[in-house]
Structure formats: structure tokens, C-alpha cells
Write a protein that holds these residues in place. Sequence first.
Motif, PDB file in Angstrom:
ATOM      1  N   PHE A  77       4.286  11.741 -10.415  1.00  0.00           N
ATOM      2  CA  PHE A  77       4.552  11.749 -11.844  1.00  0.00           C
ATOM      3  C   PHE A  77       5.949  12.311 -12.063  1.00  0.00           C
ATOM      4  O   PHE A  77       6.353  13.246 -11.397  1.00  0.00           O
ATOM      5  CB  PHE A  77       3.520  12.605 -12.587  1.00  0.00           C
ATOM      6  N   GLY A  78       6.689  11.747 -12.997  1.00  0.00           N
ATOM      7  CA  GLY A  78       8.002  12.261 -13.316  1.00  0.00           C
ATOM      8  C   GLY A  78       9.121  11.265 -13.099  1.00  0.00           C
ATOM      9  O   GLY A  78      10.277  11.618 -13.204  1.00  0.00           O
ATOM     10  N   GLY A  79       8.803  10.040 -12.782  1.00  0.00           N
ATOM     11  CA  GLY A  79       9.835   9.024 -12.650  1.00  0.00           C
ATOM     12  C   GLY A  79      10.326   8.843 -11.230  1.00  0.00           C
ATOM     13  O   GLY A  79       9.788   9.397 -10.274  1.00  0.00           O
ATOM     14  N   GLY A  80      11.386   8.050 -11.124  1.00  0.00           N
ATOM     15  CA  GLY A  80      11.914   7.663  -9.827  1.00  0.00           C
ATOM     16  C   GLY A  80      12.468   8.812  -9.006  1.00  0.00           C
ATOM     17  O   GLY A  80      12.341   8.823  -7.788  1.00  0.00           O
ATOM     18  N   LEU A 112      11.479  10.087  -5.043  1.00  0.00           N
ATOM     19  CA  LEU A 112      12.441  10.008  -3.952  1.00  0.00           C
ATOM     20  C   LEU A 112      12.014  10.753  -2.686  1.00  0.00           C
ATOM     21  O   LEU A 112      12.094  10.178  -1.596  1.00  0.00           O
ATOM     22  CB  LEU A 112      13.813  10.474  -4.432  1.00  0.00           C
ATOM     23  N   PRO A 113      11.535  11.996  -2.754  1.00  0.00           N
ATOM     24  CA  PRO A 113      11.095  12.658  -1.512  1.00  0.00           C
ATOM     25  C   PRO A 113       9.935  11.936  -0.830  1.00  0.00           C
ATOM     26  O   PRO A 113       9.905  11.841   0.401  1.00  0.00           O
ATOM     27  CB  PRO A 113      10.673  14.058  -1.960  1.00  0.00           C
ATOM     28  N   LEU A 114       8.993  11.429  -1.610  1.00  0.00           N
ATOM     29  CA  LEU A 114       7.880  10.690  -1.015  1.00  0.00           C
ATOM     30  C   LEU A 114       8.340   9.371  -0.408  1.00  0.00           C
ATOM     31  O   LEU A 114       7.856   8.975   0.659  1.00  0.00           O
ATOM     32  CB  LEU A 114       6.800  10.417  -2.056  1.00  0.00           C
ATOM     33  N   ILE A 115       9.251   8.695  -1.075  1.00  0.00           N
ATOM     34  CA  ILE A 115       9.777   7.450  -0.530  1.00  0.00           C
ATOM     35  C   ILE A 115      10.477   7.722   0.794  1.00  0.00           C
ATOM     36  O   ILE A 115      10.248   7.035   1.787  1.00  0.00           O
ATOM     37  CB  ILE A 115      10.724   6.755  -1.531  1.00  0.00           C
ATOM     38  N   GLN A 116      11.301   8.764   0.828  1.00  0.00           N
ATOM     39  CA  GLN A 116      12.000   9.098   2.070  1.00  0.00           C
ATOM     40  C   GLN A 116      11.025   9.457   3.174  1.00  0.00           C
ATOM     41  O   GLN A 116      11.176   9.021   4.317  1.00  0.00           O
ATOM     42  CB  GLN A 116      12.973  10.250   1.844  1.00  0.00           C
ATOM     43  N   GLU A 117      10.006  10.241   2.841  1.00  0.00           N
ATOM     44  CA  GLU A 117       9.023  10.646   3.850  1.00  0.00           C
ATOM     45  C   GLU A 117       8.230   9.461   4.379  1.00  0.00           C
ATOM     46  O   GLU A 117       8.065   9.295   5.592  1.00  0.00           O
ATOM     47  CB  GLU A 117       8.078  11.688   3.257  1.00  0.00           C
ATOM     48  N   GLN A 118       7.720   8.630   3.482  1.00  0.00           N
ATOM     49  CA  GLN A 118       6.885   7.506   3.886  1.00  0.00           C
ATOM     50  C   GLN A 118       7.680   6.454   4.657  1.00  0.00           C
ATOM     51  O   GLN A 118       7.199   5.908   5.641  1.00  0.00           O
ATOM     52  CB  GLN A 118       6.222   6.866   2.670  1.00  0.00           C
ATOM     53  N   VAL A 119       8.893   6.174   4.202  1.00  0.00           N
ATOM     54  CA  VAL A 119       9.710   5.165   4.875  1.00  0.00           C
ATOM     55  C   VAL A 119      10.132   5.665   6.252  1.00  0.00           C
ATOM     56  O   VAL A 119      10.070   4.921   7.228  1.00  0.00           O
ATOM     57  CB  VAL A 119      10.927   4.793   4.001  1.00  0.00           C
ATOM     58  N   ALA A 120      10.521   6.931   6.349  1.00  0.00           N
ATOM     59  CA  ALA A 120      10.908   7.482   7.653  1.00  0.00           C
ATOM     60  C   ALA A 120       9.712   7.547   8.595  1.00  0.00           C
ATOM     61  O   ALA A 120       9.845   7.314   9.796  1.00  0.00           O
ATOM     62  CB  ALA A 120      11.517   8.866   7.475  1.00  0.00           C
ATOM     63  N   MET A 121       8.523   7.843   8.058  1.00  0.00           N
ATOM     64  CA  MET A 121       7.340   7.948   8.894  1.00  0.00           C
ATOM     65  C   MET A 121       6.911   6.568   9.401  1.00  0.00           C
ATOM     66  O   MET A 121       6.583   6.405  10.569  1.00  0.00           O
ATOM     67  CB  MET A 121       6.189   8.585   8.110  1.00  0.00           C
ATOM     68  N   TRP A 125       0.820  -1.207   0.000  1.00  0.00           N
ATOM     69  CA  TRP A 125       0.000   0.000   0.000  1.00  0.00           C
ATOM     70  C   TRP A 125       0.858   1.263   0.000  1.00  0.00           C
ATOM     71  O   TRP A 125       0.536   2.226  -0.683  1.00  0.00           O
ATOM     72  CB  TRP A 125      -0.966   0.004   1.188  1.00  0.00           C
ATOM     73  N   THR A 126       1.945   1.270   0.743  1.00  0.00           N
ATOM     74  CA  THR A 126       2.835   2.433   0.775  1.00  0.00           C
ATOM     75  C   THR A 126       3.385   2.729  -0.611  1.00  0.00           C
ATOM     76  O   THR A 126       3.308   3.862  -1.099  1.00  0.00           O
ATOM     77  CB  THR A 126       3.995   2.198   1.756  1.00  0.00           C
ATOM     78  N   PHE A 127       3.912   1.720  -1.272  1.00  0.00           N
ATOM     79  CA  PHE A 127       4.500   1.942  -2.585  1.00  0.00           C
ATOM     80  C   PHE A 127       3.442   2.097  -3.672  1.00  0.00           C
ATOM     81  O   PHE A 127       3.682   2.753  -4.685  1.00  0.00           O
ATOM     82  CB  PHE A 127       5.502   0.836  -2.909  1.00  0.00           C
ATOM     83  N   PHE A 128       2.261   1.550  -3.478  1.00  0.00           N
ATOM     84  CA  PHE A 128       1.167   1.773  -4.420  1.00  0.00           C
ATOM     85  C   PHE A 128       0.753   3.248  -4.413  1.00  0.00           C
ATOM     86  O   PHE A 128       0.571   3.842  -5.470  1.00  0.00           O
ATOM     87  CB  PHE A 128      -0.025   0.879  -4.075  1.00  0.00           C
ATOM     88  N   THR A 129       0.617   3.833  -3.236  1.00  0.00           N
ATOM     89  CA  THR A 129       0.239   5.252  -3.163  1.00  0.00           C
ATOM     90  C   THR A 129       1.344   6.137  -3.706  1.00  0.00           C
ATOM     91  O   THR A 129       1.057   7.154  -4.356  1.00  0.00           O
ATOM     92  CB  THR A 129      -0.111   5.667  -1.723  1.00  0.00           C
ATOM     93  N   ILE A 130       2.589   5.783  -3.465  1.00  0.00           N
ATOM     94  CA  ILE A 130       3.699   6.560  -4.025  1.00  0.00           C
ATOM     95  C   ILE A 130       3.666   6.481  -5.548  1.00  0.00           C
ATOM     96  O   ILE A 130       3.809   7.495  -6.237  1.00  0.00           O
ATOM     97  CB  ILE A 130       5.042   6.064  -3.470  1.00  0.00           C
ATOM     98  N   GLY A 131       3.473   5.295  -6.090  1.00  0.00           N
ATOM     99  CA  GLY A 131       3.424   5.126  -7.545  1.00  0.00           C
ATOM    100  C   GLY A 131       2.213   5.784  -8.176  1.00  0.00           C
ATOM    101  O   GLY A 131       2.267   6.254  -9.313  1.00  0.00           O
ATOM    102  N   ALA A 132       1.111   5.840  -7.455  1.00  0.00           N
ATOM    103  CA  ALA A 132      -0.119   6.400  -8.014  1.00  0.00           C
ATOM    104  C   ALA A 132      -0.127   7.925  -8.018  1.00  0.00           C
ATOM    105  O   ALA A 132      -0.729   8.532  -8.903  1.00  0.00           O
ATOM    106  CB  ALA A 132      -1.319   5.888  -7.229  1.00  0.00           C
ATOM    107  N   PHE A 133       0.508   8.548  -7.063  1.00  0.00           N
ATOM    108  CA  PHE A 133       0.399  10.001  -6.924  1.00  0.00           C
ATOM    109  C   PHE A 133       1.658  10.762  -7.280  1.00  0.00           C
ATOM    110  O   PHE A 133       1.743  11.961  -7.034  1.00  0.00           O
ATOM    111  CB  PHE A 133      -0.032  10.362  -5.502  1.00  0.00           C
TER     112      PHE A 133
END
Length: 92
Positions: A18-21, A25-34, A8-16
Motif C-alpha cells: 500500500f502506498g503507491g509505486g 520498489l523494495p519488494l520489486i527489487q527483492e522479488q526480481v533479484a530473488m 503471480w510475482t507482480f500480483f502479490t506485490i500489488g496485493a500486499f
Amino acid sequence: MIYLELFWTFFTIGAFTFGGGYAMLPLIQEQVAMRWGDVITSQAMIDFIAVSESTPGPFAVNMATYIGSQMGGVLGSICATLGVVLPSFVII
């Protein structure tokens, strides 16, 4: 439970995102740290980025696979990778 949370974490990151990996990166860092800040430190995130950069393939997929494997082994990496790829696949 960790597998569903990874998906679910990576699904929401992938869904919202746009612009590639690199845009992810900021969303991945935020979600993983949270969610898993006690398990995955900021130094570990830097290592994830370095490994994802040096391996062939899309950056976001490599990050999801690596984080998933650290959190849940092989099944965790599959769940995280499917989560980040599935929104693009459905849209296309």
C-alpha cells in the motif's frame, strides 16, 4: 511458465503493498533479484527505475511493464502489468 511467474510475482506485490509505486520498489527489487537475479542485474534494475521515472504513467505499472518486456516480450509485459494492476482493480 515465465508468464504465469511474472503475473503471480507482480500480483502479490500489488496485493500486499500500500502506498503507491515507491512503496512497491523494495519488494520489486527483492522479488526480481530473488527470482531472476541471473538475468536482471542490479545495474539493470537501476536502468528500469530510470526509465520508469522518465515515462508517463504510474511508477509501478511502468516498472512491471518494463521488467515483463525484458523477461517475456510483449506477452510478458501484459502479464506483469495485469498482475500489478489487478489487485487494486478488484479492491476498488
